[in-house]
Design an enzyme around this catalytic site. Structure first.
Site, PDB file in Angstrom:
ATOM      1  N   THR A 203       0.857  -1.180   0.000  1.00  0.00           N
ATOM      2  CA  THR A 203       0.000   0.000   0.000  1.00  0.00           C
ATOM      3  C   THR A 203       0.896   1.234   0.000  1.00  0.00           C
ATOM      4  OG1 THR A 203      -1.760   1.110   1.204  1.00  0.00           O
ATOM      5  CG2 THR A 203      -0.183  -0.100   2.534  1.00  0.00           C
TER       6      THR A 203
ATOM      7  N   LYS B 152      -6.283  10.313  -4.237  1.00  0.00           N
ATOM      8  CA  LYS B 152      -6.740   9.058  -4.827  1.00  0.00           C
ATOM      9  C   LYS B 152      -7.314   9.314  -6.215  1.00  0.00           C
ATOM     10  CE  LYS B 152      -7.649   4.702  -3.430  1.00  0.00           C
ATOM     11  NZ  LYS B 152      -8.313   3.744  -2.579  1.00  0.00           N
TER      12      LYS B 152
ATOM     13  N   GLU C 151      -5.175  -2.495   4.039  1.00  0.00           N
ATOM     14  CA  GLU C 151      -4.894  -2.973   5.402  1.00  0.00           C
ATOM     15  C   GLU C 151      -6.077  -3.711   6.016  1.00  0.00           C
ATOM     16  OE1 GLU C 151      -4.143  -0.042   4.179  1.00  0.00           O
ATOM     17  OE2 GLU C 151      -2.357   0.853   5.065  1.00  0.00           O
TER      18      GLU C 151
ATOM     19  N   TRP D  37      -3.295   5.468  -5.664  1.00  0.00           N
ATOM     20  CA  TRP D  37      -2.776   6.521  -4.799  1.00  0.00           C
ATOM     21  C   TRP D  37      -1.687   7.365  -5.458  1.00  0.00           C
ATOM     22  CZ3 TRP D  37      -5.549   7.904  -1.023  1.00  0.00           C
ATOM     23  CH2 TRP D  37      -6.224   6.989  -0.218  1.00  0.00           C
TER      24      TRP D  37
HETATM   25  P1  ADP Z   1      -8.633   0.232  -1.866  1.00  0.00           P
HETATM   26  O1  ADP Z   1      -8.229  -0.896  -2.704  1.00  0.00           O
HETATM   27  O2  ADP Z   1      -9.901  -0.014  -1.073  1.00  0.00           O
HETATM   28  O3  ADP Z   1      -8.672   1.492  -2.620  1.00  0.00           O
HETATM   29  P2  ADP Z   1      -6.417   1.422  -0.486  1.00  0.00           P
HETATM   30  O4  ADP Z   1      -5.707   0.915   0.695  1.00  0.00           O
HETATM   31  O5  ADP Z   1      -5.676   1.690  -1.722  1.00  0.00           O
HETATM   32  O6  ADP Z   1      -7.514   0.338  -0.743  1.00  0.00           O
HETATM   33  O7  ADP Z   1      -7.235   2.713  -0.116  1.00  0.00           O
HETATM   34  C1  ADP Z   1      -7.968   2.830   1.068  1.00  0.00           C
HETATM   35  C2  ADP Z   1      -8.463   4.240   1.229  1.00  0.00           C
HETATM   36  O8  ADP Z   1      -9.296   4.605   0.132  1.00  0.00           O
HETATM   37  C3  ADP Z   1      -9.309   4.460   2.453  1.00  0.00           C
HETATM   38  O9  ADP Z   1      -8.545   4.656   3.614  1.00  0.00           O
HETATM   39  C4  ADP Z   1     -10.077   5.716   2.047  1.00  0.00           C
HETATM   40  O10 ADP Z   1      -9.289   6.892   2.200  1.00  0.00           O
HETATM   41  C5  ADP Z   1     -10.302   5.484   0.576  1.00  0.00           C
HETATM   42  N1  ADP Z   1     -11.608   4.823   0.370  1.00  0.00           N
HETATM   43  C6  ADP Z   1     -11.833   3.520   0.172  1.00  0.00           C
HETATM   44  N2  ADP Z   1     -13.149   3.287   0.006  1.00  0.00           N
HETATM   45  C7  ADP Z   1     -13.777   4.477   0.127  1.00  0.00           C
HETATM   46  C8  ADP Z   1     -15.141   4.900   0.071  1.00  0.00           C
HETATM   47  N3  ADP Z   1     -16.130   4.075  -0.167  1.00  0.00           N
HETATM   48  N4  ADP Z   1     -15.384   6.215   0.262  1.00  0.00           N
HETATM   49  C9  ADP Z   1     -14.387   7.096   0.499  1.00  0.00           C
HETATM   50  N5  ADP Z   1     -13.091   6.766   0.544  1.00  0.00           N
HETATM   51  C10 ADP Z   1     -12.779   5.469   0.365  1.00  0.00           C
END
Ligand code: ADP
Length: 541
Positions: free
Chosen positions: A185, A440, A331, A445
């Site tokens: 991550t 994002k 995580e 990221w």
């Molecule tokens: P993912 O594969 O779920 O994107 P990451 O670890 O790359 O996993 O990103 C996680 C982060 O993405 C969260 O901590 C949050 O900031 C953002 N995020 C994930 N899902 C949502 C959602 N439904 N609404 C808003 N932010 C989200």
């Protein structure tokens, strides 16, 4: 007193064993990188995963705990890697194909991957860094056309690799708490961190995903996996589907709206998952196409970034498709919360129902969330007290791989998400902000801190700060706010981006530049990003 029940280890291979025993004829459909269609059954998946396990042992003496990398799209071979690598007791390390060369080099070396399974279309990227990866003994090529030429050292074709292996050897015995998979991550410092999943955590996550209140995967379903398999194990769907006997539809790299819609129609997908950027594109394309008779897609999971009420409402109103909003992180395996209506919402108006469905939702079983206020105490679930979201549960990280980071955990062991929000009295969580300095974009990221550091290294730049600005397609994009050393100088986007390109992936480059006299700072002299976001919203940046 202990219970008198058998100790039946919850392992990844027990998922595949179940799929093979109960749903042997269920299909896995792949649309491969060259757009050809490949179909086989769970029985084939089972037998080929066993062959893969054996080949890993015989040809590379792979041992429990070894790291094996994948750099691949969504397709049946990647699915075999999901099962066959843990089947040998090793760890399936899915490498994100969207990162920069230097980030990928760091990740492979940090993981100490011994072998990398790589799609032929992705080989040019790895050719540039292969010499910098001392632990990698071989590259095994997926979907390579006949006569494929590469400068990668020690390559083997995947089909040749597994061809002679028997398909009936026993899986390697592991403890359910042993590691089975790993994803990295992004960190705000730019150095990615490894999240190491266990067999047990993956198993429990998959089961809960199948429950009717959550992703509701059943043997009636045909699921199109729009989340890349290099992204948090495609949100666990490849495991949940095999547990529940659903048909899996794997689209490789074809995630653009037109091929995605074509796949939904031709493969009769009734369920799917994906980040908001994908669904924005699909909605626009469906609108253009006009009414389609009996469109198969009925519901999809959306998360990874906020799916606003407009998207949820648009799909419902125009196409009768239910978007289910979920929240999670690498995580957290990833699913932490999910938003569905409850019977007590039946009497609400449509608009009120959409508002609830657009929240990030309620905790899924085996997971707990809480909000911690600035003073360190736990907030009431009153729908207005804001704080950082902390989480604990059966598939939540308790430590990063090879990294001690006390700052990510509370004293009583909860994981600090870096997301900020509220929880209402019915337990629905809503994200309102983020403490982590990340942007994002299209589900991927961008570290604003890493960009700032790199931009400030440009000879014309005195100071720079990077903030997220809203974007209709990508959800967020980076804006670089820059103070030049010499006001009379000019710095073009092209000049800056060619300076940044060796270190950053293309999608991570700033979308816009804004030049100012001085960057707003907080009382302690840090870049005041809140103020910059406000200035941007007011059209002053
Ligand atoms: P993912 O594969 O779920 O994107 P990451 O670890 O790359 O996993 O990103 C996680 C982060 O993405 C969260 O901590 C949050 O900031 C953002 N995020 C994930 N899902 C949502 C959602 N439904 N609404 C808003 N932010 C989200």
């Amino acid at each position: 007193m202990q219970g008198l029940m058998m100790n039946y280890p919850l392992t990844i291979t027990s998922i595949l064993d179940h799929g093979y025993r109960v749903f042997p004829k269920k299909e896995v459909i792949s649309i491969l990188p060259d757009k050809s269609r490949h179909v086989y059954t769970y029985t084939d998946l089972y037998k080929r995963s066993k062959k893969l396990m054996y080949a890993l042992q015989l040809k590379f003496n792979v041992q429990p705990g070894d790291m094996i990398g994948t750099f691949a799209w969504n397709h049946f071979q990647h699915l075999e890697l999901y099962y066959g690598i843990p089947g040998a007791g090793a760890v399936c390390h899915t490498i994100n194909i969207r990162l920069s060369a230097s980030q990928t080099e760091f990740i492979v070396n940090n993981a100490e991957d011994r072998i990398i399974f790589i799609d032929a279309t992705l080989v040019p990227f790895f050719e540039k860094i292969a010499a910098l990866l001392p632990t990698v003994e071989a590259f095994i090529l997926l979907n390579a056309p006949k006569g494929f030429v590469t400068s990668l050292p020690n390559t083997i074709d995947y089909e040749d690799f597994i061809a002679d292996a028997p398909d009936n050897n026993d899986w390697v015995k592991v403890d359910e708490n042993d590691a089975c998979a790993m994803c990295y991550t992004s960190g705000t410092t730019g150095l990615p961190k490894g999240v190491l999943y266990s067999h047990r955590s993956t198993w429990l996550h998959a089961v809960v995903l199948c429950l009717p209140n959550y992703a509701c995967l059943t043997s009636q379903d045909r699921i199109l996996v729009g989340v890349p398999q290099f992204h948090v194990m495609a949100w666990g769907v490849p495991f949940g589907a095999v547990l529940s006997g659903a048909v899996l539809i794997l689209p490789s790299s074809h995630l653009q709206p037109e091929p995605f819609i074509k796949m939904i129609i031709e493969e009769r997908a009734n369920k799917a998952n994906g980040v908001p950027t994908i669904w924005q594109g699909i909605y626009a394309a469906l609108k253009k196409m006009g009414p389609i008779d009996s469109f198969p897609l009925k519901t999809f999971l959306v998360g990874g970034a906020t799916a606003g009420p407009t998207m949820i409402e648009n799909f419902q109103r125009d196409f009768g498709i239910e978007a289910i909003h979920a929240w999670g992180m690498t995580e957290t395996s990833p699913v932490g919360t999910l938003s569905r209506l409850q019977p007590e919402h039946d009497s609400l108006s449509d608009a009120e129902k959409i508002k609830i469905r657009a929240l990030q939702g309620q905790e899924v079983p085996c997971v707990e969330i809480r909000i911690i206020k600035e003073d360190g105490t736990i907030a009431e679930r009153d729908g207005k007290t804001v704080g950082e979201i902390e989480i604990k549960g059966a598939w939540v990280i308790n430590s990063y791989y090879k990294t001690i980071s006390h700052e990510n955990f509370s004293e009583d062991g909860w994981f600090k998400t870096g997301d900020v929000g509220i929880i209402n009295k019915d337990g629905y969580m809503q994200i309102t902000d983020r403490t982590k300095d990340l942007i994002k974009s299209g589900g991927e990221w961008i570290s604003s801190v890493a960009l700032e550091v790199a931009i400030m290294a440009h000879p014309k730049v005195k100071e720079a700060s990077v903030i997220a600005i809203p974007d209709e397609v990508w959800t967020e994009r980076p804006l670089a706010v820059i103070v030049l050393k010499d006001e009379n100088e000019k710095l073009s986007m092209e000049e800056l981006n060619s300076f940044l390109l060796p270190t950053f992936a293309k999608y991570q480059l700033p979308e816009k530049l804004s030049f100012i006299q001085e960057i707003p700072k907080t009382s302690v002299g840090k870049f005041d990003k809140k103020e910059m976001r406000k200035l941007y919203a007011e059209g002053k940046l």
